[in-house]
Design a protein around this motif. Structure first.
Motif: not given
Lengths: 243, 243
Positions: B123-125, B130, B132-133, B136-137, B232, B188, B127
């Motif tokens: 999700n961090a990568l 922005e 969602e990412r 995730g982070t 990505l 990330g 998602g």
């Protein structure tokens, strides 16, 4: 997961934090019964979790948790492995197959049940839109087709259970879902255990539910259906509150 | 998962279908090396999967798959268990701890790494938004905090590895992610292995990457970062195609 380690093979003071409708708690009860291990069952109210549950499984806060003395073991698949590891001599058989490759095949499908089938059934029941729920149902049916194939592969097509003549690991893992699978026509409007479509798995589910170890703990379809209505109402209330 | 079962302890004809950037394939390579088992490594092109991979893992079509003779074993955690089951005498140590409760604790955290940490990093990568990412982070950092606590719990706070003085199951499981964790500031934009925040885990990751068994197969941060850019770009292309 506190540090106290109990002696190997010590069957005293087994306590299970469970909940009647949980497929994951259900499978542990069946396993304990098959191993002939006595335990105290504590029924959790998931709307008002006990201090013991929160302290025993602070990461997930979920049932089941097996307490062996003061040592908590959360996660049903971890518990099944633990029962064989800690009580190798108990019961009429080990839960896992003895052969390394058969163990791997059983663990593969167990991971499939928990990693795929479970999420698909949740989507089929609780998906946010009708499309999501329809996709969840289609995915669930496809997953059961795969498990029908797995039954033929694991049992050689001629045995009563995945594990052979007697139930074993994968029977217990999927068996936890038998209550929900049987109730699904009342829960989701679709007959999942359809002998015309998946004859082996349908016959297996009936056999599993009739096991002494499963009979007492497999929930009645009407009770499951009632509980599913509660879950749906909770989801609707949560969705309304977040709008 | 075809039916052929190879003899226990037969170390000939081990073949691993892997892929250099896969944390799951990485952990199997480390385990094989720690067990002192020789194997043939086959690097898969995930954009053009081999017939052998598709035939060996028809359910998930993913790496890693270990082939022992003609018997395919997919799923990295299943493979790690299999290596101990099939080759109990190999290597300087078993992968899993001997004590039943320590095994359960290690399996609990392994399930956490695969069931939680992995999805959070994805999700961090990858998602879709922005938000969602960012979520995730935040989730990934919180999960690493939990694993920092798990390290203290498992190692007693005084050992080099989760398993003790030598690396074991949980070291191998989380160790597969060390390449990605080290590269995350380039991937990330966030330093995940921050000695100010998670000192034990940061020191552990450095120790793990320096192991003979890990050194050769832990991917270089720049190569991981380059690969993340490819992922990505693929996601962006897929999103554009579906609009």
């Amino acid at each position: 997961m506190a540090a106290a380690v109990v002696g190997e093979g010590d069957a005293r003071q087994l306590k299970l934090l469970g909940m009647w409708a949980s497929p994951f708690a259900h499978r542990v009860r069946v396993a304990l019964q098959l191993k002939g291990l006595e335990y105290e069952h504590v029924e959790e109210d998931m709307g008002n979790k006990s201090e013991l549950l929160l302290a025993s499984n602070p990461v997930h806060k979920k049932v089941p948790v097996l307490l062996h003395g003061d040592s908590p073991i959360p996660e049903s698949l971890v518990i099944l492995e633990y029962l064989d590891d800690a009580f190798p001599g108990a019961g009429r058989q080990a839960i896992l197959p003895a052969d390394p490759y058969r163990r791997a095949v059983a663990r593969f499908w167990a991971a499939y049940v928990d990693g795929k089938l479970h999420g698909m059934m949740l989507n089929a029941l609780l998906g946010a839109t009708e499309e999501e729920r329809a996709a969840g149902t289609a995915d669930t049916l496809a997953a059961l087709d795969k498990l029908e194939g797995a039954f033929a592969e694991c049992s050689g097509g001629k045995k009563e259970f995945f594990a052979g003549d007697e139930p074993g690991y994968l029977d217990i893992v999927l068996g936890g879902f038998v209550g929900w699978l049987r109730a699904w026509d009342k829960v989701g409007g679709v007959k999942l255990l359809d002998a015309g479509r998946i004859p082996r798995l349908t016959a297996w589910a009936a056999r599993f539910a009739e096991l002494d170890a499963a009979k007492e703990v497999t929930p009645d379809p009407d009770r499951i259906a009632e509980y599913a209505r509660v879950l749906l109402a909770r989801r609707a209330a949560a969705a309304a509150a977040s709008e």
